[in-house]
Design an enzyme around this catalytic site. Structure first.
Site, short mmCIF file in Angstrom:
data_model
loop_
_atom_site.label_atom_id
_atom_site.label_comp_id
_atom_site.label_asym_id
_atom_site.label_seq_id
_atom_site.Cartn_x
_atom_site.Cartn_y
_atom_site.Cartn_z
N SER A 62 0.83 -1.20 0.00
CA SER A 62 0.00 0.00 0.00
C SER A 62 0.88 1.26 0.00
O SER A 62 1.69 1.43 -0.89
CB SER A 62 -0.96 -0.04 1.19
N ASP A 206 -5.84 -3.91 -2.47
CA ASP A 206 -4.81 -3.58 -1.48
C ASP A 206 -4.21 -4.82 -0.83
O ASP A 206 -4.93 -5.67 -0.30
CB ASP A 206 -5.44 -2.68 -0.41
#
Length: 758
Positions: A62, A206
């Protein structure tokens, strides 16, 4: 942090590794996800550089993949800090593109709808996320342009890997090759917020869902010593779970949090900045978060220095390691991928980059913005691939739904409530757009138009359409007194040719037919015998318009300039009169006449919270009203109507505090001055002054004319108002409340509204 234990282990570990190999032990840097909290990674990198510690491998998830990926691509910590501080994070992490980036033909339909849904085979297609991430993808493409040709991330200045999640299987996907910007984008595609990224037949979101702290991945790359930076924090305690959002968020990341606890145990040196006071979306706190990272690195400095000394590392000049990042490219080929409905000719035409030309990275960014601003695409990502001494410009597009339905709701105390429905179909013919729009309201309106881009560069547009509206308009008598309210049913088919070479500018010519049927709803003494006006006319018009405003509502920067010259051919009127003897129709031909208008609007941002606005307009109608009968005929689409907080006629102007469309004139000068203050996000406070004068500009041309020939109703030739408005932007649209006063009046009028207006 147990630094003494680390020092003992370090001595044993490094000594054992040196004994086994002639090479020094490899350092791996692992950066966790954490949204805005990931800005703390920058502070850690600055400290590592000062000690001469340059990791041999980097892994991230991320936001850790963003910072880690840029560092691996050759950016210094200071450069990444400069980038992070300069970014408009609100725009970058949203779909809120500034309106000046939207092509002129799309501005009229931008920022106006509560819901926009795609249609596919007659069924509604829900989006996979709220944010497509165009701005983020575009920025990552620009920043990594010097490594677009590197397919294997091990060949980056520092070998790199990042982690995403296969949303179909729930398994982590380690990305070590392919497109670096798309790998970073996939690693931070927060489910339901960002749209997923399709990569190698997998749909990625993610990586923080399953592996927020990729320590094993770094070890697999060959790292002997792991420096881990963890910024996500642990699971919230029971008393901290105060909302449904808290519960849902923790539910999504609970397994990842448990996994992170296990991975932290594998770090040789773990750094956890104190960022508990910051939120994952608190990008406005970026400077403070970076300082928190610096503070944590300073606390770990003894252990980090011991590591550097044990490996014989010394400070180095990081600038000597910065790779060349070209700012201009000679284009060999333009390659377009994933466009199914939109022809290459349209894409290349709007791109306006010639094969064989040399262009700057800034120009490429600007032209990609133009493509995105066409609204044919949800995403446009580019890569620069070396081809000998030149480059291939590769555009990967994600087409917007070819058919969309859009909806908005609105209410205000002047116009009542309404529902705005829009159907848009793109590429019915190649490089075309069809719009059908209706406002179901007390004063209903409709707009249907079809446009087709033409020419090798798509510089020209042919557009045909029809407008309809039904509304109440005031009628004045021969002495400029308001004598009645008539219902106007107006129909306007038209055809126009437009030059669309520039994003914020258009010019062209228009041929149109106008038809109105006016019937009285309230009539005074002089108009009591009128049953209806029924008229038809043709006209030609030339126009030029410029619009660079940064927002539809509450702009703070930009300008609007424009004007037109309209030549109206003889109008045909039928006037139906009734009296005690019956009904009489009086057909009447009106001589041709000329209409001229110019207008200007500017907004200047004085500070981060204050802006000022200035509008000016001048309208002239060269209508011969010497015939007494013609004197009472309403030229509804050529006269200027002034009054109201939100008048809806095309040829109407605001005058806060007055009744809607209260003042009418063939000619007018108009001025507005506004001061806008934004104390907090989405809240706008405005102070506005508005002025209209019916004497000028005609008095400038005909100085010997009696002033009384150019009056508003009630004998006034100038009017002035002032007022205040408070507005808050909500998901339903702006919610506004205001009061205003007209000079010479004894009262103040109020206004309330909610929603996106037509």
């Amino acid at each position: 942090m147990k630094f003494m234990s680390f020092l003992i282990l370090l001595t044993l570990t490094v000594g054992g590794l040196f004994a086994q190999s002639a090479e020094r032990p490899k350092i791996g840097l692992v950066l966790s996800g954490g949204g805005a909290k990931g800005m703390a990674h920058i502070g850690i990198l600055k400290e590592l550089e000062s000690l001469g510690i340059r990791p041999d491998y980097i892994t991230g998830t991320s936001m850790g993949s963003v910072v880690g990926g840029l560092y691996a691509a050759g950016y210094t910590a200071s450069e990444i800090e400069e980038i992070a501080l300069a970014i408009n994070w609100d725009e970058l992490l949203s779909n809120n593109t500034s309106m000046n980036q939207i092509n002129y033909q799309e501005k009229a339909y931008y920022e106006r709808y509560l819901i926009e849904l795609g249609l596919k085979k007659g069924k509604i297609e829900l989006p996979q996320g709220l944010i497509d991430g165009q701005r983020l993808s575009e920025l990552l493409s620009k920043l990594t342009r010097h490594v677009h040709h590197i397919n294997d991330f091990n060949e980056l200045p520092i070998p790199f890997a990042c982690v995403g999640t296969d949303i179909a299987t729930g398994q982590p996907v380690v990305m070590r090759s392919g497109s670096l910007p798309m790998a970073i984008r996939a690693s931070m595609a927060i489910p339901s917020i960002f749209t997923p990224v399709e990569r190698n037949d997998t749909l990625l979101v993610d990586g923080g869902l399953v592996r927020n702290f990729p320590v094993p991945e770094c070890q697999e790359m060959g790292a002997d010593i792991i420096i881990g930076v963890f910024v996500s924090g642990g699971l919230l305690k029971k008393e901290e779970l105060k909302s449904a959002v808290d519960v849902l968020s923790q539910s999504a990341f609970v397994m990842s949090a448990l996994d992170s606890e296990e991975q932290m145990k594998k770090c040789d040196l773990l750094i956890e900045p104190d960022i508990s006071s910051f939120s994952t979306m608190g990008f406005e706190d970026t400077p403070a978060i970076i300082r928190s990272g610096e503070a944590a690195a300073e606390a770990a400095r003894p252990a980090l220095r011991a590591l550097a000394d044990s490996l014989g590392l010394v400070p180095f000049d990081v600038n000597e390691l910065i790779p060349v990042r070209p700012d201009s490219f000679r284009i060999a080929n333009i390659i377009i991928r994933n466009n199914i409905h939109t022809p290459d000719s349209y894409v290349k035409g709007r791109l306006r980059i010639d094969e064989g030309s040399t262009v700057s990275i800034g120009y490429i960014d600007d032209r990609v913005d133009v493509l995105f601003g066409s609204r044919n695409f949800d995403k446009v990502v580019y890569e620069m691939m070396p081809n000998g001494d030149e480059y291939d410009l590769i555009l990967t597009v994600e087409e917007a739904p070819q058919a969309q339905i859009k909806l908005a709701l609105h209410y205000d105390n002047e116009n009542g409530a309404g529902i705005n429905l829009n159907f848009t179909k793109r590429n019915l013919l190649p490089a075309s757009r069809l719009v059908l729009e209706f406002d179901l309201a007390e004063n209903p309106r409709g707009d249907a138009n079809f446009l087709k881009y033409m020419g090798a560069r798509q510089n020209w547009i042919a557009k045909a359409g029809i407008n309809y509206r039904s509304s109440d308009v005031p009628i004045v008598d021969s002495d400029d007194r308001q004598e009645g309210i008539f219902r106007n049913r107006y129909l306007n088919p038209y055809f126009t040719i437009i030059n669309s070479k520039r994003r914020n500018y258009q010019w062209g010519g228009l041929f149109q037919y106008e038809s109105s049927l006016l019937k009285p709803e309230v009539a005074g003494e002089e108009l009591r015998f009128l049953n209806r006006f029924d008229w038809r006319s043709y006209s030609v018009q030339t126009f030029a318009d410029y619009n660079s405003l940064n927002a539809r509502y509450f702009p703070t920067k930009g300008a609007v300039y424009g004007g037109y010259i309209k030549y109206s051919f003889p109008k045909r009127y039928n006037i139906e009169l009734s009296d005690s003897l019956g009904t009489v129709e009086l057909p009447l031909d009106i001589e041709n006449f000329l209409t001229f208008e110019i207008h200007q609007e500017n907004h200047w941002l004085l500070s981060s919270k204050f802006s000022i606005g200035l509008k000016n307009a001048m309208v002239m109608n060269f209508i011969d009203r010497s015939n007494p009968l013609i004197g009472i005929i309403p030229f509804i689409n050529d006269q200027q109507f002034v009054g109201g907080f939100r008048p809806q006629l095309r040829n109407s102007w605001q005058l806060w505090g007055s009744e809607q469309l209260m003042y009418i004139s063939d000619h007018m000068y108009y001025n507005e001055i506004s001061i806008q203050y934004q104390p907090i996000s989405n809240l706008y406070l405005q102070v506005v002054s508005q002025y209209a004068n019916a004497l000028y500009p005609m008095k400038w041309f005909y100085g010997d004319t009696e002033d009384g020939n150019y009056d508003f109703p009630d004998g006034k030739h100038e009017i002035w108002s002032y007022g205040v408005m408070a507005s808050y932007v909500t998901i339903l649209g702006p919610v506004s409340a205001g009061i205003a006063h007209v000079n010479g009046s004894n009262s103040w009028n109020s206004f309330v509204s909610i929603g996106f207006y037509f």
